[in-house]
Motif scaffolding. Structure first.
Motif, PDB file in Angstrom:
ATOM      1  N   LYS A 178       7.543   1.594   7.674  1.00  0.00           N
ATOM      2  CA  LYS A 178       6.641   0.957   6.621  1.00  0.00           C
ATOM      3  C   LYS A 178       6.663   1.674   5.154  1.00  0.00           C
ATOM      4  CE  LYS A 178       1.887  -0.669   6.662  1.00  0.00           C
ATOM      5  NZ  LYS A 178       0.347  -0.480   7.252  1.00  0.00           N
ATOM      6  N   ILE A 179       7.274   0.870   4.413  1.00  0.00           N
ATOM      7  CA  ILE A 179       7.106   1.455   2.952  1.00  0.00           C
ATOM      8  C   ILE A 179       6.541   0.788   1.950  1.00  0.00           C
ATOM      9  CG2 ILE A 179       8.939   1.617   0.959  1.00  0.00           C
ATOM     10  CD1 ILE A 179      11.228   1.534   3.535  1.00  0.00           C
ATOM     11  N   ARG A 180       5.679   1.270   1.441  1.00  0.00           N
ATOM     12  CA  ARG A 180       4.497   0.496   0.544  1.00  0.00           C
ATOM     13  C   ARG A 180       3.873   1.569  -0.562  1.00  0.00           C
ATOM     14  NH1 ARG A 180      -1.000   0.233   4.186  1.00  0.00           N
ATOM     15  NH2 ARG A 180      -0.575   2.414   3.924  1.00  0.00           N
ATOM     16  N   PRO A 181       4.685   1.931  -1.677  1.00  0.00           N
ATOM     17  CA  PRO A 181       4.444   2.820  -2.480  1.00  0.00           C
ATOM     18  C   PRO A 181       3.274   2.121  -3.536  1.00  0.00           C
ATOM     19  CG  PRO A 181       6.432   1.863  -2.888  1.00  0.00           C
ATOM     20  CD  PRO A 181       5.988   1.214  -1.794  1.00  0.00           C
ATOM     21  N   PRO A 182       2.759   3.018  -4.185  1.00  0.00           N
ATOM     22  CA  PRO A 182       2.165   2.644  -5.697  1.00  0.00           C
ATOM     23  C   PRO A 182       2.764   1.641  -6.472  1.00  0.00           C
ATOM     24  CG  PRO A 182       2.114   4.959  -5.149  1.00  0.00           C
ATOM     25  CD  PRO A 182       2.949   4.881  -4.230  1.00  0.00           C
ATOM     26  N   LEU A 183       2.184   0.793  -7.195  1.00  0.00           N
ATOM     27  CA  LEU A 183       2.911  -0.333  -7.803  1.00  0.00           C
ATOM     28  C   LEU A 183       3.831   0.264  -8.873  1.00  0.00           C
ATOM     29  CD1 LEU A 183       0.276  -2.979  -7.770  1.00  0.00           C
ATOM     30  CD2 LEU A 183       2.339  -2.462  -5.958  1.00  0.00           C
ATOM     31  N   VAL A 184       3.493   1.535  -9.360  1.00  0.00           N
ATOM     32  CA  VAL A 184       4.182   2.171 -10.477  1.00  0.00           C
ATOM     33  C   VAL A 184       5.461   2.692 -10.326  1.00  0.00           C
ATOM     34  CG1 VAL A 184       1.869   2.636 -11.766  1.00  0.00           C
ATOM     35  CG2 VAL A 184       2.801   4.394 -10.127  1.00  0.00           C
ATOM     36  N   GLY A 220      -2.800  -7.714  -1.243  1.00  0.00           N
ATOM     37  CA  GLY A 220      -3.473  -8.313  -2.436  1.00  0.00           C
ATOM     38  C   GLY A 220      -3.097  -7.295  -3.612  1.00  0.00           C
ATOM     39  N   PHE A 221      -3.663  -7.653  -4.682  1.00  0.00           N
ATOM     40  CA  PHE A 221      -3.736  -6.924  -6.154  1.00  0.00           C
ATOM     41  C   PHE A 221      -2.139  -6.524  -6.564  1.00  0.00           C
ATOM     42  CE2 PHE A 221      -8.063  -6.321  -4.556  1.00  0.00           C
ATOM     43  CZ  PHE A 221      -8.781  -6.223  -5.739  1.00  0.00           C
ATOM     44  N   ALA A 222      -1.440  -7.564  -6.537  1.00  0.00           N
ATOM     45  CA  ALA A 222      -0.205  -7.683  -6.968  1.00  0.00           C
ATOM     46  C   ALA A 222       1.032  -7.006  -6.232  1.00  0.00           C
ATOM     47  CB  ALA A 222       0.046  -7.171  -8.582  1.00  0.00           C
ATOM     48  N   ARG A 223       0.588  -6.627  -4.999  1.00  0.00           N
ATOM     49  CA  ARG A 223       1.431  -5.906  -4.175  1.00  0.00           C
ATOM     50  C   ARG A 223       2.891  -6.644  -3.712  1.00  0.00           C
ATOM     51  NH1 ARG A 223       2.957  -1.230  -2.445  1.00  0.00           N
ATOM     52  NH2 ARG A 223       0.692  -0.574  -3.029  1.00  0.00           N
ATOM     53  N   MET A 260      -8.506  -1.625  -4.455  1.00  0.00           N
ATOM     54  CA  MET A 260      -9.349  -2.431  -5.636  1.00  0.00           C
ATOM     55  C   MET A 260      -9.789  -1.225  -6.501  1.00  0.00           C
ATOM     56  SD  MET A 260     -11.959  -4.907  -3.617  1.00  0.00           S
ATOM     57  CE  MET A 260     -12.991  -5.553  -4.964  1.00  0.00           C
ATOM     58  N   GLY A 261     -10.128  -0.023  -5.822  1.00  0.00           N
ATOM     59  CA  GLY A 261     -10.535   0.796  -6.810  1.00  0.00           C
ATOM     60  C   GLY A 261      -9.695   2.130  -7.189  1.00  0.00           C
ATOM     61  N   ASN A 262      -8.597   2.240  -6.738  1.00  0.00           N
ATOM     62  CA  ASN A 262      -7.550   3.046  -6.879  1.00  0.00           C
ATOM     63  C   ASN A 262      -8.000   4.104  -6.244  1.00  0.00           C
ATOM     64  OD1 ASN A 262      -4.628   3.099  -7.774  1.00  0.00           O
ATOM     65  ND2 ASN A 262      -5.520   4.874  -8.918  1.00  0.00           N
ATOM     66  N   GLY A 263      -8.466   4.199  -5.076  1.00  0.00           N
ATOM     67  CA  GLY A 263      -8.901   5.366  -4.568  1.00  0.00           C
ATOM     68  C   GLY A 263     -10.622   5.488  -4.006  1.00  0.00           C
ATOM     69  N   PHE A 264     -11.202   4.831  -5.332  1.00  0.00           N
ATOM     70  CA  PHE A 264     -12.593   4.795  -5.332  1.00  0.00           C
ATOM     71  C   PHE A 264     -13.256   3.749  -4.168  1.00  0.00           C
ATOM     72  CE2 PHE A 264     -16.957   4.133  -6.216  1.00  0.00           C
ATOM     73  CZ  PHE A 264     -17.512   5.456  -6.938  1.00  0.00           C
ATOM     74  N   SER A 300      -3.213   2.171  -5.795  1.00  0.00           N
ATOM     75  CA  SER A 300      -1.935   1.108  -6.108  1.00  0.00           C
ATOM     76  C   SER A 300      -1.542   1.217  -7.346  1.00  0.00           C
ATOM     77  CB  SER A 300      -2.540  -0.281  -5.781  1.00  0.00           C
ATOM     78  OG  SER A 300      -3.779  -0.387  -6.610  1.00  0.00           O
ATOM     79  N   VAL A 301      -2.190   1.514  -8.499  1.00  0.00           N
ATOM     80  CA  VAL A 301      -1.786   1.890  -9.689  1.00  0.00           C
ATOM     81  C   VAL A 301      -1.405   3.236  -9.965  1.00  0.00           C
ATOM     82  CG1 VAL A 301      -3.005  -0.129 -10.831  1.00  0.00           C
ATOM     83  CG2 VAL A 301      -4.007   2.152 -10.924  1.00  0.00           C
ATOM     84  N   GLY A 302      -0.971   4.141  -9.021  1.00  0.00           N
ATOM     85  CA  GLY A 302      -0.697   5.511  -9.269  1.00  0.00           C
ATOM     86  C   GLY A 302      -1.866   6.431  -8.794  1.00  0.00           C
ATOM     87  N   HIS A 303      -1.601   7.696  -8.329  1.00  0.00           N
ATOM     88  CA  HIS A 303      -2.315   8.750  -8.208  1.00  0.00           C
ATOM     89  C   HIS A 303      -3.099   9.130  -9.412  1.00  0.00           C
ATOM     90  CE1 HIS A 303      -1.583   9.577  -3.685  1.00  0.00           C
ATOM     91  NE2 HIS A 303      -0.460   9.337  -4.122  1.00  0.00           N
TER      92      HIS A 303
END
Length: 430
Positions: A404-410, A251-254, A278-282, A68-71
């Protein structure tokens, strides 16, 4: 979840090395796995909203909410590496990590949600929520929407009709229609819930909970009008059940205008389940809840999860919250999401194949239609045309026709424009 762009087995446009890898994958992993796109993608590196394949070609990723916060965000990867190099163990040892992360996470939620319990995946979070609810209420009945997705464990696959008819669903799980964007959908959702509860009781089953993704992602994305969930939440509580908000996707500001999807509706859930971003991939997930719900369960059943809430997972989660706050990603989701939605709505005035465009923040859906009816073939064409031209999205919905368009929040405004232009080009080519 419906994926109209799943790979169909054709290898005509793949290089020999990828053809060989697909054959090895099918042999090693078996038939249940799927690959995206008519021509599967083989990424080897990611940064921000971009992925690079093994040939060095760059792709705009407008689908992955997991990161969510970028790769490979450096703050998150550094936090994971630092904690992994120091200690990783489980929650039966005393450690500041899960306590501090729980406190910080709960601070983003209403005061009534006083506890959080950690798991590893969204499926596992929903599974734990079911255990607690059924133990605490002594009831079995769960109500979900008709194309919902809540996970893949045996218990929650019953709550995931989007997985297909092969998943057995007994009398203790009832489905209702999802919202459709109409002005009276709050009343209609509550009326459908009333009918489902009555049908359940005719089978001798009492309702334990109504669970929904608060933007109805798998049903086709129906976030508006804000507030329409309130009558259904009031109803399930009046009938002795509870409301579970599945925030894995919203969730998480989406949604931009709120940190959690349920906040857009002005409701306070009895439980909130979280995962993916939650963990950006973790792998980290969890369940927040009213303390009274878990009192008996905690006393009589207790809880232990070897990896849920481990120090590395909590370090990842804390780092994600750092980035959302420091980089203003909720506001970015609101403003860039509005730009993207408005651009797609404008595009819809020039393309007959575009029906309704709806969304909240950086989560947008575009109906592909022909003569007012769902057009799955057009959706598949658009998704695969965009993939061939370096932009990644997916499709969903009961008619398999909803982009369905759902990119990272950055995602920045310029990248949103690239996405709009790619959809326009795909529509022109269709």
């Amino acid at each position: 979840m419906t994926m109209v762009n799943a790979y169909d087995g054709s290898a005509d446009s793949l290089d020999p090395a990828d053809q060989a890898l697909i054959a090895r994958r099918q042999q090693a992993l078996g038939p249940a796995y799927r690959l995206f796109y008519d021509q599967p993608l083989h990424p080897v590196r990611g940064e921000g909203v971009w992925l690079w394949d093994k040939g060095g070609r760059r792709y705009l990723d407008a689908y992955n909410n997991v990161v969510s916060v970028g790769h490979c965000h450096p703050h998150v990867t550094q936090a994971i590496a630092a904690q992994a190099g120091l200690l990783n163990t489980h929650t039966r040892y005393l450690h500041e990590g899960p306590v501090e992360y729980a406190e910080r996470l709960l601070a983003t939620m209403p005061d009534a949600l006083g506890h959080v319990m950690f798991t590893c995946t969204g499926s596992e979070a929903n599974d734990l929520a079911l255990r607690i609810v059924r133990t605490g209420t002594g009831r079995q009945g769960i109500i979900v929407t008709r194309l919902a997705y809540h996970g893949v464990t045996e218990a929650v696959s019953e709550l995931s009709p989007s997985l297909g008819d092969y998943v057995p669903r007994g009398a203790r799980v009832h489905t209702i229609d999802a919202p459709d964007g109409g002005p009276d959908q709050g009343a209609r959702l509550a009326a459908d819930l009333t009918t489902a509860i009555a049908e359940m009781r005719r089978d001798g089953i009492e309702p334990a909970a109504f669970i929904c993704d608060t933007v109805f992602s798998s049903d086709g994305l129906y976030p508006d009008p804000a507030g329409f969930l309130q009558p259904a939440v009031d109803l399930i509580r009046a009938e002795g059940g509870i409301f579970i908000a599945d925030e894995v996707q919203p969730g998480f500001a989406r949604t931009g205008d709120a940190f959690w999807g349920f906040q857009r509706h002005g409701v306070v859930p009895d439980m909130v389940t979280m995962g993916k971003p939650m963990g950006n991939g973790f792998p980290v997930s969890g369940v927040a809840m009213r303390p009274e719900l878990v009192a008996d369960f905690g006393t009589n059943a207790r809880y232990f999860n070897t990896f849920g809430g481990n120090p590395v997972a909590c370090a990842a989660g804390m780092a994600v919250l750092d980035v959302i706050e420091a980089e203003g990603l909720q506001e970015n989701s609101r403003t860039v999401g509005a730009y993207l939605k408005e651009g797609l709505q404008d595009l819809g005035t020039r393309h007959a194949g575009i029906g309704d465009v709806r969304g909240a923040g950086l989560f947008v859906a575009v109906d592909c239609t022909r003569d007012g009816a769902p057009d799955a073939a057009l959706a598949r064409h658009v998704v695969n045309h965009m993939r061939r031209n370096g932009v990644l999205i997916s499709a969903t919905g009961p008619g398999a026709n909803i982009l369905k368009i759902r990119p990272p929040l950055v995602m920045a405004r310029g990248e949103a424009q690239l996405l709009i232009d790619a959809i326009a080009a795909a529509m022109d080519a269709g």
